[in-house]
Design an enzyme around this catalytic site. Sequence first.
Site, PDB file in Angstrom:
ATOM      1  N   PHE A   2       0.811  -1.224   0.000  1.00  0.00           N
ATOM      2  CA  PHE A   2       0.000   0.000   0.000  1.00  0.00           C
ATOM      3  C   PHE A   2       0.838   1.264   0.000  1.00  0.00           C
ATOM      4  CE2 PHE A   2       0.845  -0.198   4.516  1.00  0.00           C
ATOM      5  CZ  PHE A   2       0.749   1.107   4.976  1.00  0.00           C
ATOM      6  N   LYS A   3       2.105   1.155   0.394  1.00  0.00           N
ATOM      7  CA  LYS A   3       2.965   2.342   0.430  1.00  0.00           C
ATOM      8  C   LYS A   3       3.123   2.978  -0.953  1.00  0.00           C
ATOM      9  CE  LYS A   3       3.719   1.581   4.805  1.00  0.00           C
ATOM     10  NZ  LYS A   3       4.982   1.306   5.451  1.00  0.00           N
TER      11      LYS A   3
END
Length: 463
Positions: free
Chosen positions: A112-113
């Site tokens: 998700f980063k």
Amino acid sequence: MKYISTRGDQAERGFSDILLEGLAPDGGLYLPKTYPQVDAATLARWRGLAYADLAFEILSLYIDDIPADDLRAITRRVYTAEVFGTEQITPLTWLGDHIALQGLSNGPTLAFKDMAMQLLGALFEYELGRRGETLNILGATSGDTGSAAEYAMRGKKGVKVFMLSPNGRMSPFQQAQMFSLQDANIHNIAIDGVFDDAQDIVKAVSNDLVFKREHRIGTVNSINWARLLAQVVYYFAGYFQATKSNAEKVSFTVPSGNFGNVCAGHVARQMGLPIAKLVVATNENDVLDEFFRTGAYRPRGTADTHETSSPSMDISKASNFERFVFDLLGRDGARVKQCFTSPQFALTGDEHDAIAGFGFSSGRSTHADRVATIRRTYTEHGIVIDPHTADGLKVALEQHDPAVTMLVLETALPAKFAATIHEALGIEPPRPAGLEGIEDLPKRVKVMPVDVEQVKAYIHAHV
């Protein structure tokens, strides 16, 4: 829009200044003076927008020193189906009538980063080019921030990256993603300690204002407001996908270590997004769960920070947590500074009671819970989830109100955590094309003790 520090420095700064700065000079974190308010008419107008255009609309409320046409061009260049795999960018996968996973891990590093880091890389390159300056990024990672930052910044003009990670405490896949990069502007430093040790070094260097300015140090950790702001967008995107009208509310469960991911949900809720609950899910490193249950914030030392099968959450001192506490305590900078310059602190009874008004609750997951949740999800839905998402789903199932849709933020693809997936399911997780054998690639990494001065010396020698 102007920004102030959580620790009382009232000097007002513009977005482009704090984009490159990271921590405030007094050691605090930046927040906007006020949160822009989004009314029903605006929500209705945003509901049909493509993700890139939704990102532009939200970012525009906070960024007034980048021309609108330039900002729109950046969001449209970053948030594409080619980079993130689908037109929705963060698609929902339903596990029942009122519970779904929100997919955030279809970017270049499978975590998700990427959702924020791809934007941050583009903003850095834009602003540095506009100023004719260079920047040396210093960051700490427990597994996913590092690779997301390095893939976003590799080849970017005027940018070098110095990324600290806990030596031997990431999965083999996570290590390979970072250490196999051969780009000259990427530097990996493995610290003989835990993530909190690496994070403390980043903060110590950032608080040395002379060194920071002389060496043009910036940060990509979630202490950087621009990164957290980018994450606010997918709360709105998930809400619009999960609802048919703005009269509905949605809850989110967020696997949490450093608090940045769920803090973005807090910002979205403060803006007016109809969020019922923000559920913080921890692993065995349950400092945040203890806080929300008791009001006591007791960060653990290195020896008491557990090494778990959801390693990106093996964090005891949650940097972004200070932003929420600032709002919780009525934006009292002096009180916040006192809290976060102490080894630990406790809320008063009234302060603890006030948490409910911000929609927060919490829960905890263990290795056995992770394995059981991965197995259950595969058996019932044919879906393989990673251990961090499993922590979130386990807690979400415990706290789900059937009358309110619950979205669980998916955090990484299971390919990054093959050992735990094999333990749970007896199979190897699917691996995207092109990543076969990544663990066998040559590696570039410098191992160091927990020593601020050695890290400074390394940076000085390589800028």
